[in-house]
Design an enzyme around this catalytic site. Structure first.
Site, PDB file in Angstrom:
ATOM      1  N   HIS A   1     -14.436  26.986   7.103  1.00 60.64           N
ATOM      2  CA  HIS A   1     -13.771  25.777   7.835  1.00 60.64           C
ATOM      3  C   HIS A   1     -14.780  26.006   9.347  1.00 60.64           C
ATOM      4  CE1 HIS A   1      -9.221  27.006   7.503  1.00 60.64           C
ATOM      5  NE2 HIS A   1      -9.674  25.720   6.462  1.00 60.64           N
TER       6      HIS A   1
ATOM      7  N   ALA B   1     -13.535  26.814  -0.313  1.00 59.02           N
ATOM      8  CA  ALA B   1     -12.542  25.767  -0.300  1.00 59.02           C
ATOM      9  C   ALA B   1     -11.775  25.347   0.942  1.00 59.02           C
ATOM     10  CB  ALA B   1     -11.113  26.846  -0.833  1.00 59.02           C
TER      11      ALA B   1
ATOM     12  N   CYS C   1     -11.080  30.972  -0.975  1.00 61.86           N
ATOM     13  CA  CYS C   1     -12.378  31.251  -0.335  1.00 61.86           C
ATOM     14  C   CYS C   1     -13.313  30.252   0.621  1.00 61.86           C
ATOM     15  CB  CYS C   1     -13.443  31.383  -1.595  1.00 61.86           C
ATOM     16  SG  CYS C   1     -13.395  29.778  -2.600  1.00 61.86           S
TER      17      CYS C   1
ATOM     18  N   ARG D   1      -5.847  19.301  -3.639  1.00 62.49           N
ATOM     19  CA  ARG D   1      -4.822  18.935  -1.828  1.00 62.49           C
ATOM     20  C   ARG D   1      -3.906  17.991  -1.777  1.00 62.49           C
ATOM     21  NH1 ARG D   1      -7.882  19.307   3.027  1.00 62.49           N
ATOM     22  NH2 ARG D   1      -6.702  20.563   4.678  1.00 62.49           N
TER      23      ARG D   1
HETATM   24 FE1  CFM Z   1      -5.084  24.066   8.766  1.00 54.94          FE
HETATM   25 FE2  CFM Z   1      -3.280  24.309   7.484  1.00 54.94          FE
HETATM   26 FE3  CFM Z   1      -5.877  24.504   6.656  1.00 54.94          FE
HETATM   27 FE4  CFM Z   1      -4.056  22.201   7.093  1.00 54.94          FE
HETATM   28 FE5  CFM Z   1      -4.034  22.268   4.196  1.00 54.94          FE
HETATM   29 FE6  CFM Z   1      -2.622  25.146   5.136  1.00 54.94          FE
HETATM   30 FE7  CFM Z   1      -5.131  24.483   3.673  1.00 54.94          FE
HETATM   31 MO1  CFM Z   1      -3.255  24.870   2.228  1.00 54.94          MO
HETATM   32  S1  CFM Z   1      -2.841  23.058   8.389  1.00 54.94           S
HETATM   33  S2  CFM Z   1      -6.207  23.094   7.491  1.00 54.94           S
HETATM   34  S3  CFM Z   1      -4.072  21.078   5.622  1.00 54.94           S
HETATM   35  S4  CFM Z   1      -4.882  26.058   8.094  1.00 54.94           S
HETATM   36  S5  CFM Z   1      -2.112  23.157   3.764  1.00 54.94           S
HETATM   37  S6  CFM Z   1      -1.664  25.376   6.930  1.00 54.94           S
HETATM   38  S7  CFM Z   1      -4.088  26.240   3.786  1.00 54.94           S
HETATM   39  S8  CFM Z   1      -4.635  23.261   2.767  1.00 54.94           S
HETATM   40  S9  CFM Z   1      -6.949  25.584   5.082  1.00 54.94           S
END
Ligand code: CFM
Length: 540
Positions: A192, A61, A58, A92
């Protein structure tokens, strides 16, 4: 012996055949047979169809856990029921290294307002203020971030007004809120963007002091999972490159405040942080370039690109020395392992960048990626940024604020002239560019966005890969099918996998997994019983 693989178009049909026609049509657009010469369009960043078991997380997160989670000296206060905090608590594997025993590190704490029914009914702002006061009294942190969970948006608590009020009350603590309710957008990707916006608005640019260093960069989109950032920091330091700020592996709020003094932004994970790179370029004149420190060859290439950007002979020479020092150990391990891993088949379904980056490491072991996809990537992460102008903006993306950024009247300072940037581009040093995953994948490989649980099972049945890469939710189901699963989010218990030392760690872990005979001995519980388990639609 080369295996005969099924025809990808037939596999695609097989994956969607069982769905009702409307669902099949929709999923069909997210499953494409790749052609690097003529990149096909892939459907991405749209809502998951209800009823489908997705890998996605989500918005909360993506905001609290992913972008802000690795910064050790911000108190991350979650406004919401306790579960939202508890299940996001250190899972994580993002690591940090405080300067000393006295340095602040709040990452091991779990801060929550512990919202109860009473607050949902009568409002939670009072409780939030009390929690901020308590955190301030106990820790006197430099900054407090407030993260909204779903009920906060539903009842209309104004976290931003509370943040402002408390910030003014204390005077020496930067307090800011995030409207990152879990339901915003279609995945953690929205979180993000929300995180980028607020950090840019409230933190970046607050500290103009020059902390020294000749070649100053920010590392964007590296989150220090399993110690990756430590390895990258080691390499940069060895080369004489100064990292002003990391967004956000092993970072501090002070780094963010000072980050606008860097002369280059390098972007690891394009998906989670490209907004920050763009906004910093517009406001401060700092160019950005995509790098990748996953894979020994890519690490070497990334270091060379950084050196090329600074156009300094001494730096370029130093980078070559470092690469020459690091490579022999890597080559030795590859030589040992390669004969055992060559020709093995991998599949990667992870997040928004790793499904691309880790193909490099498998390639170095002579392994082929048959199929890959992101959970929440956008079309540009697949097809390259050139498609951005053609991406349809739907209602879900419109809900996420797009900040209007202008050059800062005092602090805007273009680090490179248009001409210099054009020369670099002509030399293949792409500035402000990301080509995406698909150009690096073979013709006939299957690219699948937001893969469903059902589709991954089918894919494994049809291709029988030697390794499947995903996360904890997929791990044990896949392993019960006799295929080892490498967690590429948390790295299981391993890492670092970045840089040269990391590559060696990865090769060894993968060798152990794909060459263990234990997987062939596994029989899944559902294979032991004669009756096939079939789910059916409930109709009335
Ligand atoms: Fe970028 Fe990722 Fe992500 Fe990531 Fe991660 Fe991820 Fe993630 Mo899990 S590099 S920031 S450190 S998109 S592994 S492939 S899914 S937490 S949101």
């Amino acid at each position: 012996m080369t295996r005969v693989l099924p025809d990808p178009s037939a596999v695609k049909e097989e994956l969607i055949k069982k769905y009702p026609p409307k669902v099949a049509k929709k999923r069909g657009k997210a499953i494409v047979v790749n052609d690097p010469a003529e990149i096909p369009q892939v459907q991405a960043n749209i809502r998951t169809i209800p009823g489908i078991i997705t890998q996605r997380g989500c918005s909360y997160a993506g905001c609290k856990g992913v972008v802000l989670g690795p910064t050790r000296d911000i108190v991350n206060l979650v406004h919401g029921p306790i579960g939202c905090s508890f299940y996001a608590w250190l899972t994580r594997r993002n690591q940090t290294r405080p300067d000393g025993p006295e340095s602040e590190n709040f990452m091991t704490y779990c801060f929550s307002t512990d919202m109860q029914e009473e607050h949902v009914v009568f409002g939670g702002e009072k409780k939030l203020k009390q929690a901020i006061q308590e955190a301030y009294d106990l820790f006197h942190p430099k900054a407090i971030g407030i993260f909204s969970t779903c009920p906060v948006g539903l009842i209309g608590d104004d976290v931003h007004a509370v943040a402002k009020e408390m910030r003014e009350k204390f005077g020496d603590c930067n307090i800011f809120g995030f409207s990152c309710e879990g339901y915003k957008g279609v995945s953690q990707s929205a979180g993000h963007h929300i995180a980028n916006n607020q950090v840019f608005k409230h933190v970046v640019g607050l500290d103009d002091s020059d902390k020294g260093g000749k070649f100053k960069i920010n590392m964007l989109g590296e989150y220090n999972i399993g110690g990756d950032a430590f390895e990258i920091e080691r390499l940069l330091e060895k080369c004489g490159i100064t990292m002003v700020a990391s967004f956000s592996g092993n970072s501090t709020v002070g780094q963010f405040e000072n980050s606008h003094t860097a002369d280059l932004n390098v972007v690891m994970c394009h998906r989670s942080i490209n907004y920050m790179a763009e906004m910093m370029e517009t406001r401060y004149g700092i160019p950005w370039m995509k790098v990748n420190f996953i894979g020994a060859e890519s690490s070497a290439k990334s270091l060379r690109r950084i050196a090329r950007y600074f156009e300094d002979d001494e730096l370029m020479g130093r980078v070559e020395e470092v690469i020459a020092e690091e490579m022999p150990a890597v080559t030795a391990v590859i030589e040992d392992i390669y004969p055992k891993t060559k020709g093995k088949l991998a599949m990667l379904f992870v997040g928004g960048s790793r499904a691309h980056h880790y193909q490099e490491l498998f390639g170095e072991l002579g392994m082929e990626t048959l199929s890959a996809g992101y959970e929440f990537g956008h079309r540009d992460d697949y097809e390259g940024r050139k498609v951005i102008p053609n991406i349809k903006v739907d209602a879900d993306s419109k809900n996420i604020e797009e900040l209007k950024i202008r050059p800062d009247p005092e602090k805007y300072r273009p680090r490179k002239s248009e001409k210099e940037l054009a020369t670099m581009k002509a030399e293949g040093i792409d500035i402000s560019q990301y080509e995406g995953m698909m150009p690096d994948m073979k013709k006939g490989s299957l690219v699948i966005d937001d893969i469903s649980h059902y589709e991954s099972e089918k894919l494994i049945e049809l291709y029988k890969p030697d390794i499947f890469c995903a996360g904890i939710k997929e791990k044990y189901v896949v392993q019960k099918m006799g295929v080892p699963l490498k967690q590429l989010h948390s790295y299981d218990y391993g890492g670092p996998y970045a840089g040269f030392t990391g590559a060696i760690n990865f090769y060894r872990d993968i060798d152990r997994m794909v060459n263990s005979r234990v997987w062939k001995l596994i029989q899944a519980p559902w294979e032991e019983t004669a009756t096939e388990l079939e789910a059916d639609y409930v109709t009335q």
